[in-house]
Scaffold this motif. Structure first.
Motif, mmCIF file in Angstrom:
data_model
loop_
_atom_site.group_PDB
_atom_site.id
_atom_site.type_symbol
_atom_site.label_atom_id
_atom_site.label_comp_id
_atom_site.label_asym_id
_atom_site.label_seq_id
_atom_site.Cartn_x
_atom_site.Cartn_y
_atom_site.Cartn_z
ATOM 1 N N THR A 337 0.829 -1.206 0.000
ATOM 2 C CA THR A 337 0.000 0.000 0.000
ATOM 3 C C THR A 337 0.861 1.253 0.000
ATOM 4 N N ALA A 338 1.838 1.302 0.908
ATOM 5 C CA ALA A 338 2.701 2.475 0.985
ATOM 6 C C ALA A 338 3.597 2.585 -0.246
ATOM 7 N N GLY A 339 4.132 1.449 -0.700
ATOM 8 C CA GLY A 339 5.044 1.473 -1.835
ATOM 9 C C GLY A 339 4.386 1.816 -3.147
ATOM 10 N N SER A 340 3.089 1.537 -3.269
ATOM 11 C CA SER A 340 2.395 1.823 -4.534
ATOM 12 C C SER A 340 2.349 3.312 -4.841
ATOM 13 N N THR A 341 2.508 4.144 -3.815
ATOM 14 C CA THR A 341 2.439 5.592 -4.034
ATOM 15 C C THR A 341 3.602 6.088 -4.892
ATOM 16 N N VAL A 342 4.644 5.272 -5.042
ATOM 17 C CA VAL A 342 5.768 5.672 -5.902
ATOM 18 C C VAL A 342 5.282 5.911 -7.332
ATOM 19 N N LEU A 343 4.249 5.186 -7.746
ATOM 20 C CA LEU A 343 3.738 5.314 -9.112
ATOM 21 C C LEU A 343 3.204 6.714 -9.406
ATOM 22 N N ILE A 344 2.758 7.408 -8.356
ATOM 23 C CA ILE A 344 2.167 8.722 -8.577
ATOM 24 C C ILE A 344 3.205 9.708 -9.103
ATOM 25 N N ILE A 345 4.490 9.406 -8.895
ATOM 26 C CA ILE A 345 5.554 10.271 -9.413
ATOM 27 C C ILE A 345 5.519 10.309 -10.939
ATOM 28 N N PHE A 346 5.106 9.208 -11.538
ATOM 29 C CA PHE A 346 5.113 9.091 -12.997
ATOM 30 C C PHE A 346 3.809 9.558 -13.635
ATOM 31 N N TRP A 347 2.911 10.135 -12.834
ATOM 32 C CA TRP A 347 1.641 10.626 -13.373
ATOM 33 C C TRP A 347 1.909 11.823 -14.287
ATOM 34 N N PRO A 348 1.413 11.806 -15.509
ATOM 35 C CA PRO A 348 1.705 12.901 -16.447
ATOM 36 C C PRO A 348 0.972 14.184 -16.070
ATOM 37 N N LYS A 349 1.411 15.282 -16.646
ATOM 38 C CA LYS A 349 0.722 16.544 -16.436
ATOM 39 C C LYS A 349 -0.595 16.527 -17.210
ATOM 40 N N PRO A 350 -1.719 16.786 -16.533
ATOM 41 C CA PRO A 350 -3.022 16.745 -17.223
ATOM 42 C C PRO A 350 -3.087 17.672 -18.427
ATOM 43 N N GLU A 351 -2.415 18.816 -18.348
ATOM 44 C CA GLU A 351 -2.474 19.763 -19.456
ATOM 45 C C GLU A 351 -1.887 19.174 -20.737
ATOM 46 N N GLU A 352 -0.783 18.423 -20.592
ATOM 47 C CA GLU A 352 -0.144 17.822 -21.763
ATOM 48 C C GLU A 352 -1.027 16.743 -22.378
ATOM 49 N N VAL A 353 -1.660 15.936 -21.518
ATOM 50 C CA VAL A 353 -2.555 14.888 -22.017
ATOM 51 C C VAL A 353 -3.750 15.508 -22.719
ATOM 52 N N ARG A 354 -4.315 16.534 -22.123
ATOM 53 C CA ARG A 354 -5.475 17.195 -22.718
ATOM 54 C C ARG A 354 -5.134 17.786 -24.088
ATOM 55 N N GLU A 355 -3.991 18.429 -24.162
ATOM 56 C CA GLU A 355 -3.606 19.051 -25.422
ATOM 57 C C GLU A 355 -3.490 18.025 -26.536
ATOM 58 N N GLU A 356 -2.893 16.888 -26.232
ATOM 59 C CA GLU A 356 -2.736 15.855 -27.251
ATOM 60 C C GLU A 356 -4.070 15.255 -27.647
ATOM 61 N N MET A 357 -4.965 15.023 -26.667
ATOM 62 C CA MET A 357 -6.263 14.436 -26.972
ATOM 63 C C MET A 357 -7.167 15.423 -27.707
ATOM 64 N N GLU A 358 -7.060 16.704 -27.389
ATOM 65 C CA GLU A 358 -7.866 17.706 -28.091
ATOM 66 C C GLU A 358 -7.448 17.844 -29.546
ATOM 67 N N GLN A 359 -6.175 17.576 -29.820
ATOM 68 C CA GLN A 359 -5.713 17.595 -31.204
ATOM 69 C C GLN A 359 -6.350 16.473 -32.030
ATOM 70 N N ARG A 360 -6.861 15.452 -31.334
ATOM 71 C CA ARG A 360 -7.543 14.340 -32.016
ATOM 72 C C ARG A 360 -9.046 14.568 -32.130
ATOM 73 N N GLY A 361 -9.507 15.753 -31.679
ATOM 74 C CA GLY A 361 -10.919 16.084 -31.797
ATOM 75 C C GLY A 361 -11.748 15.738 -30.587
ATOM 76 N N LEU A 362 -11.121 15.325 -29.477
ATOM 77 C CA LEU A 362 -11.846 14.981 -28.264
ATOM 78 C C LEU A 362 -11.912 16.199 -27.348
ATOM 79 N N THR A 363 -12.994 16.308 -26.597
ATOM 80 C CA THR A 363 -13.219 17.492 -25.764
ATOM 81 C C THR A 363 -13.214 17.149 -24.289
ATOM 82 N N TYR A 364 -12.998 18.175 -23.478
ATOM 83 C CA TYR A 364 -13.000 18.056 -22.032
ATOM 84 C C TYR A 364 -14.055 18.993 -21.433
#
Length: 364
Positions: A337-364
Motif C-alpha cells: 500500500t505504501a510502496g504503490s504511491t511511488v507510481l504517482i511520481i510518474f503521473w503525467p501533467k493533465p495539461e499535456e494529455v489534454r492538449e494531445e487528446m484535443e488535437q484528435r478532436g476529443l473534448t474536455y
C-alpha cells in the motif's frame, strides 16, 4: 456537472456519504443479528442473518429510484449528442440553482466546434473509446490509476472483510497477557479446530461480542471525518500529496497493527489502516482530469472494477494467511500500500494529455 476547479472537492464530499453505510450497517446488525427468532416467508426460513442481508437491498432500491430524477451530465451530452441535448439540462440546472424558471435561462444557443458528437456511436463507438484508453497518452494514466486503485481496495475492503471477525476475537479473548492480534487470531483458529474435532455438529456455531457493533459504527464516524477533511484540504494541500500521505500512513498503520501487543492500540491502528479506502475519492479526482468527456465515465467504471478485484484478492489472501502467516500478511499488505504511491511520481501533467487528446478532436 461540476467545474474543473470544484470537481475534486465534489467527488470527496460525495464520497463522504459512503461513511454513512459504515455506521448504518453495524447499527442494523446490532438490532437484528443477536436475535434468536425465526419465521417462514415465501418458502424461506427467515432467521436474523438472512433478514440482515435482505435489508441491504433497501438503500440500493431507493438510490436506483433517485437516479431517475438526476439529469444526464450536460458536458457528456454536449460531446456525444450535441448542443441541442445539453441546453435543456443546463437550463434545468440554472433554474434550480437560481430558484427560477427554466425559461429564464439567458442562453439561447450553444455554439461549439465540437466534432465528437458526429462520430460513430453505439457499440462501434464504445469499442473505439476503449481502444483510446489503451493507447498513448492515456495508457500510462490507465496503468497507474488502475494499479493504485487496486492497492487502495486490496487493503481497505480486503481488510475490512476480516476486521469484524478480528475485533470479535480480540473482545472474546480471555488472555490476561498483552498479546498481539496475530496471536489472538492464531489461538482462535486452534480453538475452532479443536471444537470441530470434538463436536463436529457444533462446528458452525459462533457467537458475536455485542461490543463489535459500536466499534464498527465508530469506524464509520472516523471515515466520515476523514472524508470531510479531504473535501476541505484537497484544494490546499494538493491531490497527489494528500493521496500519497494517506496511503503511506495507512500502510504503516497496517504493519504496526500486527506487532503492537496492546488491544486498544491495535484496534486504533486497524481503523487507521481502513482509512486508506478514503483515498479512492482522491485518486478518482486525480484520474478524472486526464480522460476526455466521452471516456470519463467508462474509465472511472473500469478503474473501480479493478479496485473491486483488488478487494476480492485482498480478502482471499488475508483469509488464507491470517492463521499461519499473520504478521507477514499484514507487513506485505502495508508495504504494498505504501510502496504503490511511488507510481504517482510518474503521473503525467493533465495539461499535456489534454492538449494531445484535443488535437484528435476529443473534448474536455
Amino acid at each position: 456537472m461540476h467545474t474543473s476547479s470544484r470537481r475534486a472537492a465534489a467527488i470527496a464530499w460525495g464520497s463522504a456519504f459512503i461513511s454513512f453505510s459504515f455506521m448504518i450497517l453495524p447499527g442494523l446488525a446490532w438490532l437484528i443479528i443477536p436475535g434468536t427468532w425465526s419465521f417462514p416467508l415465501l418458502g424461506f426460513k427467515m432467521v436474523p442473518w438472512r433478514v440482515f442481508i435482505w435489508s441491504w437491498c433497501a438503500p440500493g432500491l431507493v438510490s436506483a429510484g433517485a437516479l431517475l430524477w438526476l439529469p444526464e451530465s450536460p458536458r457528456y451530452l454536449l460531446s456525444s449528442c450535441g448542443a441541442e441535448k445539453a441546453l435543456p439540462v443546463l437550463a434545468k440546472m440554472y433554474a434550480y440553482n437560481h430558484n427560477t424558471r427554466e425559461s429564464n435561462y439567458p442562453v439561447e444557443r450553444i455554439i461549439t466546434s465540437n466534432i465528437e458528437a458526429s462520430k460513430t456511436g453505439g457499440f462501434v463507438g464504445a469499442v473505439r473509446n476503449i481502444t483510446l484508453m489503451f493507447r498513448p497518452p492515456l495508457l500510462r494514466c490507465v496503468v497507474i490509476s488502475h494499479t493504485l486503485m487496486f492497492a487502495v481496495f486490496m487493503l481497505s475492503s480486503g481488510l475490512y472483510v476480516w476486521v469484524p471477525d478480528i475485533l470479535n476475537s480480540m473482545l472474546r479473548s480471555t488472555s490476561e497477557e498483552s498479546i498481539t492480534i496475530c496471536q489472538i487470531i492464531h489461538d482462535k483458529f486452534d480453538r475452532e479446530r479443536n471444537l470441530t474435532l470434538m463436536a463436529p455438529e457444533h462446528a458452525c456455531h459462533s457467537e458475536v461480542a455485542v461490543r463489535v457493533f459500536p466499534i464498527s459504527m465508530g469506524m464509520g464516524a472516523v471515515f466520515a471525518v476523514v472524508y470531510l477533511a479531504i473535501g476541505v484540504f484537497i484544494g490546499r494541500i494538493g491531490r497527489k500529496t494528500l493521496y500519497s500521505s494517506i496511503m503511506v500512513v495507512c500502510g504503516a498503520a497496517t504493519v504496526g497493527a500486527a506487532f503492537v501487543p496492546q488491544g486498544g492500540a491495535a484496534t486504533a491502528l486497524l481503523i487507521l489502516a481502513l482509512c486508506s479506502g478514503c483515498a479512492a475519492s482522491i485518486l478518482a479526482a486525480i484520474a478524472v482530469d486526464v480522460f476526455p468527456t466521452c471516456l470519463r465515465a467508462m474509465a472511472m467504471c473500469v478503474m473501480y472494477m479493478v479496485g473491486r478485484a483488488g478487494a476480492a484478492v485482498g480478502a482471499y489472501l488475508l483469509g488464507s494467511t491470517l492463521d499461519v502467516h499473520c504478521q507477514l500478511a499484514f507487513s506485505v499488505f502495508g508495504a504494498f500500500t505504501a510502496g504503490s504511491t511511488v507510481l504517482i511520481i510518474f503521473w503525467p501533467k493533465p495539461e499535456e494529455v489534454r492538449e494531445e487528446m484535443e488535437q484528435r478532436g476529443l473534448t474536455y
